[in-house]
Write a protein that holds these residues in place. Sequence first.
Motif, PDB file in Angstrom:
ATOM      1  N   SER A 422       0.830  -1.213   0.000  1.00 42.49           N
ATOM      2  CA  SER A 422       0.000   0.000   0.000  1.00 42.49           C
ATOM      3  C   SER A 422       0.860   1.256   0.000  1.00 42.49           C
ATOM      4  CB  SER A 422      -0.930  -0.004   1.221  1.00 42.49           C
ATOM      5  OG  SER A 422      -1.823  -1.102   1.188  1.00 42.49           O
ATOM      6  N   ALA A 423       1.966   1.223   0.745  1.00 47.18           N
ATOM      7  CA  ALA A 423       2.860   2.387   0.781  1.00 47.18           C
ATOM      8  C   ALA A 423       3.489   2.638  -0.585  1.00 47.18           C
ATOM      9  CB  ALA A 423       3.946   2.175   1.833  1.00 47.18           C
ATOM     10  N   GLU A 424       3.806   1.564  -1.297  1.00 49.75           N
ATOM     11  CA  GLU A 424       4.369   1.720  -2.646  1.00 49.75           C
ATOM     12  C   GLU A 424       3.323   2.265  -3.606  1.00 49.75           C
ATOM     13  OE1 GLU A 424       5.761  -2.197  -3.374  1.00 49.75           O
ATOM     14  OE2 GLU A 424       7.721  -1.876  -2.415  1.00 49.75           O
ATOM     15  N   GLU A 425       2.066   1.855  -3.440  1.00 51.92           N
ATOM     16  CA  GLU A 425       0.992   2.418  -4.266  1.00 51.92           C
ATOM     17  C   GLU A 425       0.835   3.911  -4.000  1.00 51.92           C
ATOM     18  OE1 GLU A 425      -2.588   0.300  -3.540  1.00 51.92           O
ATOM     19  OE2 GLU A 425      -2.079  -1.398  -4.838  1.00 51.92           O
ATOM     20  N   GLU A 426       0.943   4.289  -2.738  1.00 52.15           N
ATOM     21  CA  GLU A 426       0.783   5.690  -2.365  1.00 52.15           C
ATOM     22  C   GLU A 426       2.017   6.513  -2.696  1.00 52.15           C
ATOM     23  OE1 GLU A 426      -1.353   8.917  -0.957  1.00 52.15           O
ATOM     24  OE2 GLU A 426      -2.027   6.858  -1.290  1.00 52.15           O
ATOM     25  N   GLY A 427       3.179   5.846  -2.789  1.00 51.84           N
ATOM     26  CA  GLY A 427       4.427   6.556  -3.040  1.00 51.84           C
ATOM     27  C   GLY A 427       4.980   7.243  -1.815  1.00 51.84           C
ATOM     28  N   ASP A 428       4.603   6.751  -0.626  1.00 50.80           N
ATOM     29  CA  ASP A 428       5.054   7.341   0.634  1.00 50.80           C
ATOM     30  C   ASP A 428       6.325   6.626   1.094  1.00 50.80           C
ATOM     31  OD1 ASP A 428       5.347   7.950   3.475  1.00 50.80           O
ATOM     32  OD2 ASP A 428       3.360   8.853   3.320  1.00 50.80           O
ATOM     33  N   VAL A 429       7.465   7.314   1.005  1.00 52.43           N
ATOM     34  CA  VAL A 429       8.764   6.696   1.314  1.00 52.43           C
ATOM     35  C   VAL A 429       8.871   6.379   2.803  1.00 52.43           C
ATOM     36  CG1 VAL A 429      11.264   7.001   1.222  1.00 52.43           C
ATOM     37  CG2 VAL A 429       9.835   7.886  -0.616  1.00 52.43           C
ATOM     38  N   GLU A 430       8.349   7.264   3.648  1.00 59.07           N
ATOM     39  CA  GLU A 430       8.480   7.055   5.089  1.00 59.07           C
ATOM     40  C   GLU A 430       7.736   5.794   5.534  1.00 59.07           C
ATOM     41  OE1 GLU A 430       8.086   9.626   9.243  1.00 59.07           O
ATOM     42  OE2 GLU A 430       7.525  10.519   7.325  1.00 59.07           O
ATOM     43  N   TRP A 431       6.543   5.579   4.990  1.00 62.49           N
ATOM     44  CA  TRP A 431       5.808   4.367   5.347  1.00 62.49           C
ATOM     45  C   TRP A 431       6.415   3.127   4.703  1.00 62.49           C
ATOM     46  CZ3 TRP A 431       3.054   3.355   9.297  1.00 62.49           C
ATOM     47  CH2 TRP A 431       2.330   4.362   9.939  1.00 62.49           C
ATOM     48  N   GLN A 432       7.062   3.270   3.542  1.00 59.12           N
ATOM     49  CA  GLN A 432       7.809   2.149   2.971  1.00 59.12           C
ATOM     50  C   GLN A 432       8.935   1.726   3.909  1.00 59.12           C
ATOM     51  OE1 GLN A 432       9.084   3.022  -1.073  1.00 59.12           O
ATOM     52  NE2 GLN A 432       7.091   3.901  -1.584  1.00 59.12           N
ATOM     53  N   LEU A 433       9.573   2.716   4.508  1.00 60.78           N
ATOM     54  CA  LEU A 433      10.626   2.443   5.499  1.00 60.78           C
ATOM     55  C   LEU A 433      10.050   1.670   6.682  1.00 60.78           C
ATOM     56  CD1 LEU A 433      13.248   2.910   7.162  1.00 60.78           C
ATOM     57  CD2 LEU A 433      12.394   5.208   7.654  1.00 60.78           C
ATOM     58  N   ASN A 434       8.941   2.152   7.249  1.00 58.96           N
ATOM     59  CA  ASN A 434       8.349   1.494   8.420  1.00 58.96           C
ATOM     60  C   ASN A 434       7.917   0.063   8.104  1.00 58.96           C
ATOM     61  OD1 ASN A 434       8.667   3.875   9.870  1.00 58.96           O
ATOM     62  ND2 ASN A 434       6.648   4.643   9.296  1.00 58.96           N
ATOM     63  N   ALA A 435       7.288  -0.114   6.941  1.00 59.24           N
ATOM     64  CA  ALA A 435       6.802  -1.444   6.574  1.00 59.24           C
ATOM     65  C   ALA A 435       7.958  -2.414   6.334  1.00 59.24           C
ATOM     66  CB  ALA A 435       5.918  -1.347   5.335  1.00 59.24           C
ATOM     67  N   SER A 436       9.022  -1.951   5.694  1.00 56.55           N
ATOM     68  CA  SER A 436      10.188  -2.812   5.448  1.00 56.55           C
ATOM     69  C   SER A 436      10.829  -3.272   6.754  1.00 56.55           C
ATOM     70  CB  SER A 436      11.216  -2.078   4.583  1.00 56.55           C
ATOM     71  OG  SER A 436      10.681  -1.748   3.322  1.00 56.55           O
ATOM     72  N   VAL A 437      10.915  -2.371   7.721  1.00 56.67           N
ATOM     73  CA  VAL A 437      11.472  -2.732   9.029  1.00 56.67           C
ATOM     74  C   VAL A 437      10.597  -3.781   9.713  1.00 56.67           C
ATOM     75  CG1 VAL A 437      11.943  -1.870  11.352  1.00 56.67           C
ATOM     76  CG2 VAL A 437      12.687  -0.562   9.369  1.00 56.67           C
ATOM     77  N   LEU A 438       9.282  -3.606   9.635  1.00 58.63           N
ATOM     78  CA  LEU A 438       8.365  -4.576  10.248  1.00 58.63           C
ATOM     79  C   LEU A 438       8.521  -5.956   9.625  1.00 58.63           C
ATOM     80  CD1 LEU A 438       5.982  -5.387  12.038  1.00 58.63           C
ATOM     81  CD2 LEU A 438       4.445  -4.472  10.298  1.00 58.63           C
ATOM     82  N   VAL A 439       8.586  -6.015   8.306  1.00 55.24           N
ATOM     83  CA  VAL A 439       8.762  -7.299   7.618  1.00 55.24           C
ATOM     84  C   VAL A 439      10.079  -7.944   8.028  1.00 55.24           C
ATOM     85  CG1 VAL A 439       9.081  -8.392   5.369  1.00 55.24           C
ATOM     86  CG2 VAL A 439       7.313  -6.660   5.653  1.00 55.24           C
ATOM     87  N   ALA A 440      11.137  -7.161   8.074  1.00 59.85           N
ATOM     88  CA  ALA A 440      12.454  -7.695   8.439  1.00 59.85           C
ATOM     89  C   ALA A 440      12.458  -8.222   9.875  1.00 59.85           C
ATOM     90  CB  ALA A 440      13.518  -6.612   8.276  1.00 59.85           C
ATOM     91  N   GLN A 441      11.834  -7.501  10.792  1.00 56.84           N
ATOM     92  CA  GLN A 441      11.786  -7.955  12.185  1.00 56.84           C
ATOM     93  C   GLN A 441      11.007  -9.262  12.311  1.00 56.84           C
ATOM     94  OE1 GLN A 441      10.139  -4.389  13.959  1.00 56.84           O
ATOM     95  NE2 GLN A 441      12.121  -3.796  14.801  1.00 56.84           N
ATOM     96  N   ALA A 442       9.922  -9.390  11.551  1.00 57.34           N
ATOM     97  CA  ALA A 442       9.162 -10.642  11.578  1.00 57.34           C
ATOM     98  C   ALA A 442       9.996 -11.789  11.021  1.00 57.34           C
ATOM     99  CB  ALA A 442       7.872 -10.474  10.775  1.00 57.34           C
ATOM    100  N   GLN A 443      10.769 -11.539   9.971  1.00 57.31           N
ATOM    101  CA  GLN A 443      11.605 -12.580   9.373  1.00 57.31           C
ATOM    102  C   GLN A 443      12.737 -12.996  10.309  1.00 57.31           C
ATOM    103  OE1 GLN A 443      12.467 -10.478   5.763  1.00 57.31           O
ATOM    104  NE2 GLN A 443      10.827 -11.487   4.615  1.00 57.31           N
ATOM    105  N   VAL A 444      13.232 -12.057  11.113  1.00 57.92           N
ATOM    106  CA  VAL A 444      14.236 -12.427  12.120  1.00 57.92           C
ATOM    107  C   VAL A 444      13.643 -13.412  13.111  1.00 57.92           C
ATOM    108  CG1 VAL A 444      15.573 -11.553  14.072  1.00 57.92           C
ATOM    109  CG2 VAL A 444      15.628 -10.340  11.899  1.00 57.92           C
ATOM    110  N   LYS A 445      12.394 -13.140  13.557  1.00 56.76           N
ATOM    111  CA  LYS A 445      11.740 -14.067  14.484  1.00 56.76           C
ATOM    112  C   LYS A 445      11.488 -15.429  13.829  1.00 56.76           C
ATOM    113  CE  LYS A 445       9.449 -10.960  17.753  1.00 56.76           C
ATOM    114  NZ  LYS A 445       9.973 -11.601  18.967  1.00 56.76           N
ATOM    115  N   LEU A 446      11.248 -15.416  12.508  1.00 61.04           N
ATOM    116  CA  LEU A 446      11.040 -16.679  11.779  1.00 61.04           C
ATOM    117  C   LEU A 446      12.362 -17.335  11.399  1.00 61.04           C
ATOM    118  CD1 LEU A 446       8.147 -15.512   9.424  1.00 61.04           C
ATOM    119  CD2 LEU A 446       7.958 -17.117  11.333  1.00 61.04           C
ATOM    120  N   GLN A 447      13.473 -16.695  11.773  1.00 59.04           N
ATOM    121  CA  GLN A 447      14.834 -17.195  11.486  1.00 59.04           C
ATOM    122  C   GLN A 447      15.100 -17.281   9.982  1.00 59.04           C
ATOM    123  OE1 GLN A 447      15.511 -20.804  13.722  1.00 59.04           O
ATOM    124  NE2 GLN A 447      15.679 -19.688  15.656  1.00 59.04           N
TER     125      GLN A 447
END
Length: 567
Positions: A422-447
Motif C-alpha cells: 500500500s505504501a508503494e501504491e501511495e508513493g510514501d517513502v516514510e511508510w515504505q521504510l516502516n513497513a520494510s522494518v516490520l517485515v524484516a523484524q518478523a523474518q528475524v523471528k522466523l529465522q
Amino acid sequence: MEGAGLSGTFSSLMAEGALLSRRGEHGKALASFTNALQVKAGDKHGLVARSVCYLKLGDTENSLRDAEASLQNDQTFSKGLYQKAETLYTMGDFEFALVYYHRGHKLRPELQEFRLGIQKAQEAIDNSVGSPSSVKLENKGDLCFLSRQAESKKVKQKLQVKAPKKDQKQQSKVEPIRNEKTERQLLGELYVDKAYLEKLLKDEDLIKSSTKYGMTVEDLILGGINYLDTRTEFWQQQKPIYARVRDRKLMQQRWLPERKRKPSEVARYILKSMEEIDMLLTSSCPEGSCKKAEHVLKTIEGWSDDEIPNKNELIGNLYSCIGNAQIEMEQMGAALQSHKMDLEIARENDLPDAVSRALDNIGRVYARIGKFQQAIDTWEEKIPLAKTSLEKTWLFHEIGRCYLELDEATEAQDYGEKSLHSAEEEGDVEWQLNASVLVAQAQVKLQDFQSAVMNFEKALEKAKLIHNDAAQQAIIIALDDANKDFIEELKAEQRTERIESLRDYDYDDEYQEGEEAEDQKEREENKQKEIEKEENERNGRGGGEEKEETEGEKGEDYAEPHQDLPE
C-alpha cells in the motif's frame, strides 16, 4: 557506541523540552530544544518543537525561521507545514497562512488541524477585508491597487526600526498608537497591564536601574509595551472591532431563553468551539481541550434537533475529541469509554466515517494498554472502511506490529508486506521504510535471516532517502545482528552438510566395499576348499591301489625264503 550515546542525549533533551513546554515553561523548553539541535543539527522535529516555543514566547521571526528550516529537506513534512502556517497566521499574514494550511490539508487530509486552520484563516481574511460577495467592482476611470501584503510589510519594517530609548519612551508617552477606546476593546484585560507599564515609565529612578543580568528596567518595560502593541495590531487584523461587537451580540443572544437561534449563529459557535478544542490539544494542553469539549457537549445536548440538523454526528465528534485528550492525559480507561460512545452513536446513525474514526481510536487505546489481540480485532474490523492507500498502509502496519508483539511472526510478516504494498501504491517513502522494518523484524523471528537482511537493506536505503539519521542508526544495528545470525546459520548448514557427507561416505562407500571384499574373500576361500576337496578325493582313490600292490609284492618276497629253509 558514540552515535548511540549522542542519539540518547538528543532523545532525552527532546523529552525534557516537551515536558517543560507542557508545563508552560517555554523559556526553559527553548533551551532544551536548542541543546538537542546542537547534538543533532537540522533535525526537523527539533526545529518544529523550538519553533513552537519561539511562537509561544512571541518571537515570530525565529519561529518562522525554524519552521522554514524544518521544510528545507522535506517539503511534505506535515508538522513543518502546520507550524509555518501557524506562525504566518500569528504574524497576521492570513493569506500566506491559508496557502500552507491548504498544502498540509492536501497532503494529510485526515488531520483535523489543517481543516480548522483553513477555516480560521478564511474567517480572519473575511473579517479583515470582507467576503468576496460583499465587494462589487466598477470599471470607472483608473484603478490603482495597493497590495495589502506589501503595505503590511512596510508597517512591519517601520516597527522593526529601533529608535533611541528616549524617543521610544517619548513616543509611548506622547503618541499612543491608536484610539484609547479601540485599544481597550482589543486588549481587554491586558489594557490594565499596559497602562501600568506606561505609568512605570514615569518613574525616572526606576527605569534607570538594572537587573542582575545587565538589562535596564526601561528596556524590559518598553519590550512589554512593544509586545502588547504588536498583539493589538494582530488582533485588529484578525478580527476588527465590528466583528467583535457582532460576535458579542451573538453570544448574548444565544442565551436568550425563548429565541430560536439562526443556523449561521449555531455554525459559527460550533466552528469556533471545535477550533479552540483542537488548538488546545495540539498546543500540549489536553486538560483544557477536554474541559472545553465537555462544556460544548453539555451545551449542544440542550439544543433541539431543529437547531442542529447533524446533532448526533457532532456529539460523536465531541466524544472523540474528549477521548483523544484523555489519551494524552494517560487516562486510558476513560478514553476507551469515550471512543466507545463515539462508536455507538456512529453505528446508531449509520455514519461510516465516524465508525472508522472510532474504531481507529479504540484500537489505539487497546494497543497503548498492551491488549494487542483486542487492538487487532478492532483494526481488522476497520479495514473495509479504509478509503485511501495511505490509510491502509498505517492500518496494516499497526496490525502487523501487534502481531509481532504477540510473537505471531507469520501474521506480522503478512501484514507488513500488505503495508509495504500500500505504501508503494501511495508513493510514501516514510511508510515504505516502516513497513520494510516490520517485515524484516518478523523474518528475524522466523529465522529467515537472509530475507531479513535484504529487507533491512531496503529500509536503510529509504532512511537515507528521507535523511532520517535516527532510523539509519537503528537499522544499521539491526542489520548487523541479522547478518551475524545469517552467517551463523550458514556455518551450521555447512557443518550439517559435512556431517551428512561423512555419514554417507562411511556407510555407503566404505561399508559396501568392505562387504564386497569379504564376500569376494569368502568366495575365494570356498573355491579353494572345493579345489582342495577335489584333489583330496582324487589322491584318495590312487593311493589305495598302490598300497595293496605293495603288500602283495611283500608277501611274495617273504614266501620265497621260507621255501629254502630245511625241514
